[in-house]
Design a protein around this motif. Structure first.
Motif, PDB file in Angstrom:
ATOM      1  N   LEU A 164       3.839  -8.286  -2.439  1.00 11.99           N
ATOM      2  CA  LEU A 164       4.452  -9.718  -3.223  1.00 11.99           C
ATOM      3  C   LEU A 164       4.683 -10.691  -1.851  1.00 11.99           C
ATOM      4  N   ASP A 165       3.993 -11.974  -2.158  1.00 18.53           N
ATOM      5  CA  ASP A 165       4.233 -13.093  -1.285  1.00 18.53           C
ATOM      6  C   ASP A 165       5.374 -13.902  -1.725  1.00 18.53           C
ATOM      7  N   LEU A 189       9.405 -14.326  -6.093  1.00 17.68           N
ATOM      8  CA  LEU A 189      10.684 -14.231  -5.830  1.00 17.68           C
ATOM      9  C   LEU A 189      11.504 -15.189  -4.825  1.00 17.68           C
ATOM     10  N   SER A 190      12.678 -15.860  -5.154  1.00 20.18           N
ATOM     11  CA  SER A 190      13.268 -16.577  -4.117  1.00 20.18           C
ATOM     12  C   SER A 190      14.971 -16.573  -4.308  1.00 20.18           C
ATOM     13  N   LEU A 191      15.577 -17.370  -3.359  1.00 25.42           N
ATOM     14  CA  LEU A 191      17.128 -17.672  -3.369  1.00 25.42           C
ATOM     15  C   LEU A 191      17.205 -18.569  -4.472  1.00 25.42           C
ATOM     16  N   PRO A 192      18.474 -18.637  -5.149  1.00 25.44           N
ATOM     17  CA  PRO A 192      18.757 -19.927  -5.748  1.00 25.44           C
ATOM     18  C   PRO A 192      19.234 -21.017  -4.838  1.00 25.44           C
ATOM     19  N   CYS A 193      18.685 -22.125  -4.958  1.00 31.81           N
ATOM     20  CA  CYS A 193      18.679 -23.292  -4.280  1.00 31.81           C
ATOM     21  C   CYS A 193      20.288 -23.865  -4.477  1.00 31.81           C
ATOM     22  N   ILE A 208      16.422 -14.836  -7.931  1.00 27.11           N
ATOM     23  CA  ILE A 208      15.524 -15.442  -8.943  1.00 27.11           C
ATOM     24  C   ILE A 208      14.161 -14.803  -8.972  1.00 27.11           C
ATOM     25  N   LEU A 209      13.793 -14.210  -9.995  1.00 24.97           N
ATOM     26  CA  LEU A 209      12.442 -13.778  -9.992  1.00 24.97           C
ATOM     27  C   LEU A 209      11.486 -14.704 -11.234  1.00 24.97           C
ATOM     28  N   GLY A 210      10.492 -15.138 -10.870  1.00 28.11           N
ATOM     29  CA  GLY A 210       9.514 -15.775 -11.739  1.00 28.11           C
ATOM     30  C   GLY A 210       8.554 -14.701 -12.127  1.00 28.11           C
TER      31      GLY A 210
END
Length: 255
Positions: A164-165, A189-193, A208-210
């Motif tokens: 996954l990128d 996937l990313s960190l909450p801003c 957070i995962l979309g």
């Protein structure tokens, strides 16, 4: 024609397998405003919000909430979610210059990394808990602690493996999670801003995962298979001074 999913079962599986602390939600894109009237128990904001505030209402309060252009504060939110035009000024990132980014060039470079939904494609979007089964999500959002997310995504990559990128773009994490997943069809996937933490009430110790509905089901099935061989959440800690071969032998039968 969208697939029919058993969202209550999917939500139950997520909670039983991962013991989530927050409610997984779905996001449905709406092309005709008349379709909003078909959604049961739909709330429409009576004040201006950011998109992450309205997502937070679905996550933390269990609301099924409509998000339209007139309800969204800020051109950046509108542009990312396709509820406002992606003007030249928006693409230049003028609002971020001297705030999150030092120069105009930095702000513009950030905007060039933004994933966004083209303006005019949809008239609204609706966020709702998966378990409520009030909408047919185009994409799902899961908030989870790092260990929970590791198990969930390990379930996803267990079969038909592909890495996954996941990238960090700075402020505007919605672009790097559910919007990216919606656009690409791949989990993101990313960190909450800052905005999600300050206004949306997202937890500072969760990711957070979309993810699309099909991929979420694939991930859950993978987690179930991992659980059968003892790889499950919570991950029990093994002493830092123990004999590692003793622990590894429980998971890898050749050791």
């Amino acid at each position: 024609m969208k697939h029919q999913y058993d969202w209550k079962q999917i939500a139950n599986d997520l909670n039983s397998l991962l013991r989530l602390h927050t409610t997984p939600i779905g996001i449905q894109m709406i092309k005709n405003l008349e379709d909003l009237e078909k959604i049961p128990k739909l709330r429409k904001p009576d004040k201006m919000h950011s998109v992450c505030q309205m997502m937070g209402q679905a996550i933390h309060l269990g609301f099924t909430i409509a998000i339209t252009e007139e309800h969204v504060a800020g051109n950046n939110c509108k542009g990312i979610c396709g509820l406002g035009p992606q003007t030249d000024e928006w693409k230049a990132g003028q609002q971020f210059k001297g705030v999150w980014f030092e120069t105009k060039q930095d702000a513009t470079a950030h905007q060039e990394q933004i994933r966004y939904i083209p303006y005019g494609k949809y008239k609204a979007l609706v966020a709702s808990p998966l378990r409520s089964e009030r909408i047919q999500p185009d994409v799902c959002m899961v908030l989870a602690k790092p260990a929970q997310m590791f198990i969930l995504l390990s379930g996803y990559v267990r079969s038909d493996y592909t890495p996954l990128d996941c990238n960090f773009i700075g402020e505007s994490s919605c672009s790097a999670t559910w919007v990216k997943a919606l656009n690409t069809g791949k989990p993101s996937l990313s960190l909450p801003c800052f905005a999600e933490l300050r206004y949306g009430g997202y937890s500072p110790d969760e990711l957070i995962l979309g993810i699309t509905p099909d991929d979420l089901i694939k991930a859950i099935e993978g987690v179930k298979e991992l659980g059968k061989i003892g790889l499950r959440y919570p991950i029990p800690p093994y002493s830092a001074q123990s004999d590692i071969l003793e622990g590894l032998a429980k998971s890898y039968d050749k050791i």
